[in-house]
Design a protein around this motif. Structure first.
Motif, PDB file in Angstrom:
ATOM      1  N   UNK A 108      22.905 -17.703   6.606  1.00 32.76           N
ATOM      2  CA  UNK A 108      23.203 -17.367   8.004  1.00 32.76           C
ATOM      3  C   UNK A 108      22.856 -18.498   8.905  1.00 32.76           C
ATOM      4  N   UNK A 109      23.912 -18.621   9.677  1.00 31.96           N
ATOM      5  CA  UNK A 109      23.914 -19.632  10.870  1.00 31.96           C
ATOM      6  C   UNK A 109      23.198 -19.480  12.208  1.00 31.96           C
ATOM      7  N   UNK A 110      22.215 -20.123  12.455  1.00 32.25           N
ATOM      8  CA  UNK A 110      21.482 -20.084  13.779  1.00 32.25           C
ATOM      9  C   UNK A 110      22.489 -20.541  14.996  1.00 32.25           C
ATOM     10  N   UNK A 111      22.339 -20.115  16.279  1.00 31.35           N
ATOM     11  CA  UNK A 111      22.655 -20.655  17.258  1.00 31.35           C
ATOM     12  C   UNK A 111      22.448 -22.194  17.367  1.00 31.35           C
ATOM     13  N   UNK A 112      23.319 -23.044  17.698  1.00 26.80           N
ATOM     14  CA  UNK A 112      22.802 -24.296  18.059  1.00 26.80           C
ATOM     15  C   UNK A 112      22.147 -24.634  19.089  1.00 26.80           C
ATOM     16  N   UNK A 113      21.907 -23.622  20.103  1.00 25.96           N
ATOM     17  CA  UNK A 113      21.070 -23.941  21.289  1.00 25.96           C
ATOM     18  C   UNK A 113      19.526 -23.280  21.134  1.00 25.96           C
ATOM     19  N   UNK A 126      17.746  -7.426   7.223  1.00 25.03           N
ATOM     20  CA  UNK A 126      18.528  -8.046   6.049  1.00 25.03           C
ATOM     21  C   UNK A 126      17.818  -7.998   4.767  1.00 25.03           C
ATOM     22  N   UNK A 127      16.583  -8.735   5.230  1.00 26.59           N
ATOM     23  CA  UNK A 127      15.682  -8.464   3.784  1.00 26.59           C
ATOM     24  C   UNK A 127      15.242  -7.146   3.286  1.00 26.59           C
ATOM     25  N   UNK A 128      15.482  -6.373   4.149  1.00 29.99           N
ATOM     26  CA  UNK A 128      14.682  -4.882   3.867  1.00 29.99           C
ATOM     27  C   UNK A 128      15.874  -4.244   2.985  1.00 29.99           C
ATOM     28  N   UNK A 129      17.337  -4.806   3.140  1.00 29.88           N
ATOM     29  CA  UNK A 129      18.271  -4.129   2.412  1.00 29.88           C
ATOM     30  C   UNK A 129      18.438  -4.836   1.106  1.00 29.88           C
ATOM     31  N   UNK A 130      17.344  -5.805   0.564  1.00 25.88           N
ATOM     32  CA  UNK A 130      17.468  -6.499  -0.446  1.00 25.88           C
ATOM     33  C   UNK A 130      18.257  -7.997  -0.639  1.00 25.88           C
ATOM     34  N   UNK A 131      18.377  -8.488   0.439  1.00 22.42           N
ATOM     35  CA  UNK A 131      19.171  -9.695   0.420  1.00 22.42           C
ATOM     36  C   UNK A 131      18.141 -10.793   0.603  1.00 22.42           C
ATOM     37  N   UNK A 132      18.459 -11.832  -0.043  1.00 18.18           N
ATOM     38  CA  UNK A 132      17.439 -13.250   0.449  1.00 18.18           C
ATOM     39  C   UNK A 132      18.327 -14.243   1.411  1.00 18.18           C
ATOM     40  N   UNK A 133      17.417 -14.436   2.362  1.00 17.27           N
ATOM     41  CA  UNK A 133      18.360 -15.141   3.411  1.00 17.27           C
ATOM     42  C   UNK A 133      18.079 -16.509   3.353  1.00 17.27           C
ATOM     43  N   UNK A 134      19.193 -17.318   3.450  1.00 15.87           N
ATOM     44  CA  UNK A 134      19.463 -18.925   3.534  1.00 15.87           C
ATOM     45  C   UNK A 134      19.918 -19.241   4.794  1.00 15.87           C
ATOM     46  N   UNK A 156       7.594 -18.144   7.506  1.00 16.12           N
ATOM     47  CA  UNK A 156       6.703 -17.043   7.407  1.00 16.12           C
ATOM     48  C   UNK A 156       7.280 -15.824   7.182  1.00 16.12           C
ATOM     49  N   UNK A 157       8.568 -15.719   7.842  1.00 17.78           N
ATOM     50  CA  UNK A 157       9.497 -14.323   7.438  1.00 17.78           C
ATOM     51  C   UNK A 157      10.021 -14.160   5.993  1.00 17.78           C
ATOM     52  N   UNK A 158       9.768 -15.386   5.410  1.00 16.47           N
ATOM     53  CA  UNK A 158      10.275 -15.470   3.832  1.00 16.47           C
ATOM     54  C   UNK A 158      11.852 -15.892   3.689  1.00 16.47           C
ATOM     55  N   UNK A 159      12.336 -16.746   4.557  1.00 20.80           N
ATOM     56  CA  UNK A 159      13.685 -17.181   4.581  1.00 20.80           C
ATOM     57  C   UNK A 159      13.704 -18.372   3.878  1.00 20.80           C
ATOM     58  N   UNK A 160      14.846 -18.883   3.378  1.00 22.28           N
ATOM     59  CA  UNK A 160      14.667 -20.286   2.842  1.00 22.28           C
ATOM     60  C   UNK A 160      15.574 -21.270   3.722  1.00 22.28           C
ATOM     61  N   UNK A 161      15.610 -22.350   3.697  1.00 19.21           N
ATOM     62  CA  UNK A 161      16.380 -23.467   4.774  1.00 19.21           C
ATOM     63  C   UNK A 161      17.132 -24.289   3.902  1.00 19.21           C
ATOM     64  N   UNK A 235      22.996 -18.372  -7.685  1.00 18.43           N
ATOM     65  CA  UNK A 235      23.927 -17.661  -8.448  1.00 18.43           C
ATOM     66  C   UNK A 235      23.123 -16.672  -9.376  1.00 18.43           C
ATOM     67  N   UNK A 236      21.852 -16.894  -9.867  1.00 15.22           N
ATOM     68  CA  UNK A 236      21.192 -15.929 -10.753  1.00 15.22           C
ATOM     69  C   UNK A 236      20.289 -15.079  -9.819  1.00 15.22           C
ATOM     70  N   UNK A 237      20.365 -15.058  -8.518  1.00 12.90           N
ATOM     71  CA  UNK A 237      19.495 -14.305  -7.788  1.00 12.90           C
ATOM     72  C   UNK A 237      17.921 -14.661  -7.744  1.00 12.90           C
ATOM     73  N   UNK A 238      17.447 -15.591  -8.586  1.00 16.56           N
ATOM     74  CA  UNK A 238      16.107 -15.778  -8.392  1.00 16.56           C
ATOM     75  C   UNK A 238      15.439 -16.519  -7.286  1.00 16.56           C
ATOM     76  N   UNK A 239      14.091 -16.513  -7.000  1.00 19.82           N
ATOM     77  CA  UNK A 239      13.667 -16.893  -5.804  1.00 19.82           C
ATOM     78  C   UNK A 239      13.563 -18.432  -5.774  1.00 19.82           C
ATOM     79  N   UNK A 240      14.015 -19.147  -4.618  1.00 18.59           N
ATOM     80  CA  UNK A 240      13.837 -20.620  -4.593  1.00 18.59           C
ATOM     81  C   UNK A 240      12.455 -21.206  -4.836  1.00 18.59           C
TER      82      UNK A 240
END
Length: 267
Positions: A108-113, A126-134, A156-161, A235-240
């Motif tokens: 997911x791309x954030x706005x530049x501003x 998005x996370x509630x539907x079983x996806x991990x967010x990068x 704190x929301x559990x996303x990865x950067x 690729x393997x779906x594991x947590x970073x």
């Protein structure tokens, strides 16, 4: 190595403009040591649908076939760089948005501003539907650079950067570079990517210069985590995994150093 963010597909967005340039980019990926690349053309949810998603699959299959004929030892996988929008959760359910390599990670791309209103709710859904967010290149978002506490809220929301090699080396300005450096030193990022768009300034070969600089910032152990181990988890779906702060060369009290060197004061 695996690159999880690339604009290698021809004629879709501001990346490769034709198949010839896609092939040139592929050759540079191989020279830089990559064996796999996830193609992530820009996707604005309000303007895209299932037809666009299917076109990406076709472009990927075509590029892989041409690379095989050309004996390029690279495999391209489908994905998208999705602009942050309330439409994302529903479109993922409908198959109108493609996760990275068709797995559980969404780029997911954030706005530049500035971040949009209710951004936390969007990520929660998005996370509630079983996806991990990068999150793609957070260092290029002006609001995050100016309000560092938002970086903590994101984490704190559990996303990865994911940080760009180009940002690390100053291609997007001094503020993005400083932010990238100190996100790394504070242990706030999870993987690096090329965000490759062309065969010149934004090519995969930038990794050759960036690797030494990143190693100096975070240490060799963390370099492997950010460039090989965590990208493979896409690729393997594991947590970073988080950076090992004890392996970062310096300094003590990293979080305060992160904010202080940028001239920020925590409130």
């Amino acid at each position: 190595m695996l690159d999880i963010h690339s604009h290698i597909l021809p004629g879709i967005d501001d990346g490769a403009h034709d198949i010839g340039q896609s092939l040139e980019m592929a050759h540079k990926y191989v020279m830089a040591g990559y064996t796999r690349v996830i193609a992530t053309p820009h996707a604005v949810p309000e303007d895209r649908g299932v037809r666009f998603a299917r076109s990406i699959d076709l472009h990927v299959a075509n590029l892989n076939a041409i690379m095989k004929e050309d004996q390029v030892a690279l495999t391209v996988l489908p994905g998208m760089e999705i602009s942050l929008s309330p439409e994302i959760p529903a479109m993922l359910n409908k198959g109108e948005m493609i996760p990275l390599a068709g797995g559980s990670y969404v780029l997911i791309e954030l706005p530049f501003q500035r971040l949009p209103l209710h951004w936390e709710q969007i990520l929660f859904e998005v996370a509630g539907r079983g996806f991990k967010i990068l999150i793609a290149h957070p260092e290029r978002c002006a609001q995050l650079a100016q309000q560092p506490m938002l970086v903590e809220r994101l984490l704190e929301t559990g996303v990865y950067l994911q940080v760009n090699w180009t940002s690390l080396l100053g291609y997007h300005g001094k503020l993005a570079q400083k932010t990238a450096h100190h996100l790394a030193r504070s242990g706030a990022i999870h993987c690096m990517a090329t965000d490759s768009h062309d065969t010149r300034e934004r090519s995969a070969l930038i990794v050759r210069r960036g690797a030494e600089e990143l190693a100096a910032l975070v240490g060799r152990k963390n370099l492997a985590l950010l460039t090989v181990e965590n990208p493979a988890r896409v690729l393997n779906g594991g947590p970073m995994k988080n950076l090992d702060i004890s392996a970062v060369p310096k300094p003590a009290n990293l979080r305060e150093k992160f904010w202080g060197m940028l001239g920020w004061k925590k409130k």
